[in-house]
Write a protein that holds these residues in place. Structure first.
Motif, PDB file in Angstrom:
ATOM      1  N   CYS A   1       0.851  -1.176   0.000  1.00  0.00           N
ATOM      2  CA  CYS A   1       0.000   0.000   0.000  1.00  0.00           C
ATOM      3  C   CYS A   1       0.892   1.233   0.000  1.00  0.00           C
ATOM      4  O   CYS A   1       2.038   1.175   0.449  1.00  0.00           O
ATOM      5  CB  CYS A   1      -0.882   0.044   1.250  1.00  0.00           C
ATOM      6  SG  CYS A   1      -1.905  -1.417   1.486  1.00  0.00           S
ATOM      7  N   ILE A   2       0.349   2.324  -0.461  1.00  0.00           N
ATOM      8  CA  ILE A   2       1.091   3.571  -0.427  1.00  0.00           C
ATOM      9  C   ILE A   2       1.137   4.044   1.028  1.00  0.00           C
ATOM     10  O   ILE A   2       0.186   3.849   1.772  1.00  0.00           O
ATOM     11  CB  ILE A   2       0.454   4.613  -1.369  1.00  0.00           C
ATOM     12  CG1 ILE A   2       1.479   5.628  -1.801  1.00  0.00           C
ATOM     13  CG2 ILE A   2      -0.727   5.295  -0.747  1.00  0.00           C
ATOM     14  CD1 ILE A   2       1.204   6.230  -3.147  1.00  0.00           C
ATOM     15  N   ASN A   3       2.255   4.597   1.424  1.00  0.00           N
ATOM     16  CA  ASN A   3       2.373   5.189   2.758  1.00  0.00           C
ATOM     17  C   ASN A   3       1.848   6.619   2.618  1.00  0.00           C
ATOM     18  O   ASN A   3       2.556   7.502   2.134  1.00  0.00           O
ATOM     19  CB  ASN A   3       3.830   5.167   3.225  1.00  0.00           C
ATOM     20  CG  ASN A   3       4.005   5.726   4.612  1.00  0.00           C
ATOM     21  OD1 ASN A   3       3.387   6.723   4.970  1.00  0.00           O
ATOM     22  ND2 ASN A   3       4.857   5.087   5.385  1.00  0.00           N
ATOM     23  N   LYS A   4       0.610   6.815   2.998  1.00  0.00           N
ATOM     24  CA  LYS A   4      -0.078   8.079   2.727  1.00  0.00           C
ATOM     25  C   LYS A   4       0.624   9.276   3.360  1.00  0.00           C
ATOM     26  O   LYS A   4       0.701  10.345   2.746  1.00  0.00           O
ATOM     27  CB  LYS A   4      -1.526   7.996   3.190  1.00  0.00           C
ATOM     28  CG  LYS A   4      -2.339   7.049   2.338  1.00  0.00           C
ATOM     29  CD  LYS A   4      -3.766   6.965   2.791  1.00  0.00           C
ATOM     30  CE  LYS A   4      -4.504   5.939   1.929  1.00  0.00           C
ATOM     31  NZ  LYS A   4      -5.886   5.815   2.294  1.00  0.00           N
ATOM     32  N   GLU A   5       1.140   9.118   4.557  1.00  0.00           N
ATOM     33  CA  GLU A   5       1.812  10.231   5.239  1.00  0.00           C
ATOM     34  C   GLU A   5       3.074  10.655   4.483  1.00  0.00           C
ATOM     35  O   GLU A   5       3.278  11.838   4.201  1.00  0.00           O
ATOM     36  CB  GLU A   5       2.167   9.831   6.669  1.00  0.00           C
ATOM     37  CG  GLU A   5       2.796  10.941   7.478  1.00  0.00           C
ATOM     38  CD  GLU A   5       3.105  10.523   8.899  1.00  0.00           C
ATOM     39  OE1 GLU A   5       4.090  11.050   9.455  1.00  0.00           O
ATOM     40  OE2 GLU A   5       2.390   9.668   9.467  1.00  0.00           O
ATOM     41  N   ASN A   6       3.914   9.692   4.145  1.00  0.00           N
ATOM     42  CA  ASN A   6       5.153  10.009   3.430  1.00  0.00           C
ATOM     43  C   ASN A   6       4.882  10.445   1.994  1.00  0.00           C
ATOM     44  O   ASN A   6       5.610  11.281   1.449  1.00  0.00           O
ATOM     45  CB  ASN A   6       6.111   8.820   3.454  1.00  0.00           C
ATOM     46  CG  ASN A   6       6.690   8.592   4.836  1.00  0.00           C
ATOM     47  OD1 ASN A   6       6.562   9.422   5.731  1.00  0.00           O
ATOM     48  ND2 ASN A   6       7.320   7.458   5.018  1.00  0.00           N
ATOM     49  N   TRP A   7       3.853   9.893   1.363  1.00  0.00           N
ATOM     50  CA  TRP A   7       3.492  10.288   0.011  1.00  0.00           C
ATOM     51  C   TRP A   7       3.072  11.755  -0.003  1.00  0.00           C
ATOM     52  O   TRP A   7       3.479  12.521  -0.877  1.00  0.00           O
ATOM     53  CB  TRP A   7       2.393   9.377  -0.521  1.00  0.00           C
ATOM     54  CG  TRP A   7       1.963   9.640  -1.930  1.00  0.00           C
ATOM     55  CD1 TRP A   7       0.718   9.963  -2.353  1.00  0.00           C
ATOM     56  CD2 TRP A   7       2.770   9.593  -3.114  1.00  0.00           C
ATOM     57  NE1 TRP A   7       0.695  10.114  -3.718  1.00  0.00           N
ATOM     58  CE2 TRP A   7       1.945   9.896  -4.211  1.00  0.00           C
ATOM     59  CE3 TRP A   7       4.112   9.323  -3.352  1.00  0.00           C
ATOM     60  CZ2 TRP A   7       2.402   9.942  -5.521  1.00  0.00           C
ATOM     61  CZ3 TRP A   7       4.572   9.370  -4.664  1.00  0.00           C
ATOM     62  CH2 TRP A   7       3.728   9.666  -5.724  1.00  0.00           C
ATOM     63  N   ALA A   8       2.284  12.157   0.990  1.00  0.00           N
ATOM     64  CA  ALA A   8       1.862  13.558   1.101  1.00  0.00           C
ATOM     65  C   ALA A   8       3.070  14.462   1.357  1.00  0.00           C
ATOM     66  O   ALA A   8       3.173  15.553   0.790  1.00  0.00           O
ATOM     67  CB  ALA A   8       0.829  13.710   2.207  1.00  0.00           C
TER      68      ALA A   8
END
Length: 100
Positions: free
Chosen positions: A81-88
């Motif tokens: 899954c995408i790491n939403k925090e780091n992706w942001a």
């Protein structure tokens, strides 16, 4: 008057790390795919990309080490899954950087 640029700040290190992770078309594809759906299994990615499992594994490792994705073992597969925090964070850092 002397001006000294701060070299290798934490921000610069993060931008460089994320940029390195994005430096291959397969990794960009994986991130595009994961940003459109919640998660994906490594076996499904192998079929989509028609590349060797070992090659895909190396690309996933690079993305994981950069913190852009996360993997969870669901034997016999691994769910990514995408790491939403780091992706942001990566999006924000690149946006700020590219405005310079």
């Amino acid at each position: 008057m002397s001006f000294k640029l701060e070299i290798e700040s934490v921000k610069q290190q993060k931008i460089a790390r994320y940029a390195k992770a994005l430096a291959h078309p397969v990794r960009v594809y994986v991130l595009e795919l994961l940003s459109r759906q919640s998660c994906c299994y490594s076996g499904d990615l192998t079929e989509d990309l028609s590349i060797a499992k070992s090659t895909l594994s190396q690309h996933l490792k690079e993305l994981k080490e950069a913190g852009l994705i996360q993997g969870e073992i669901e034997a016999p597969k691994i769910k990514y899954c995408i790491n939403k925090e780091n992706w942001a964070e990566a999006q924000l850092l690149f946006k700020e950087f590219l405005k310079m």
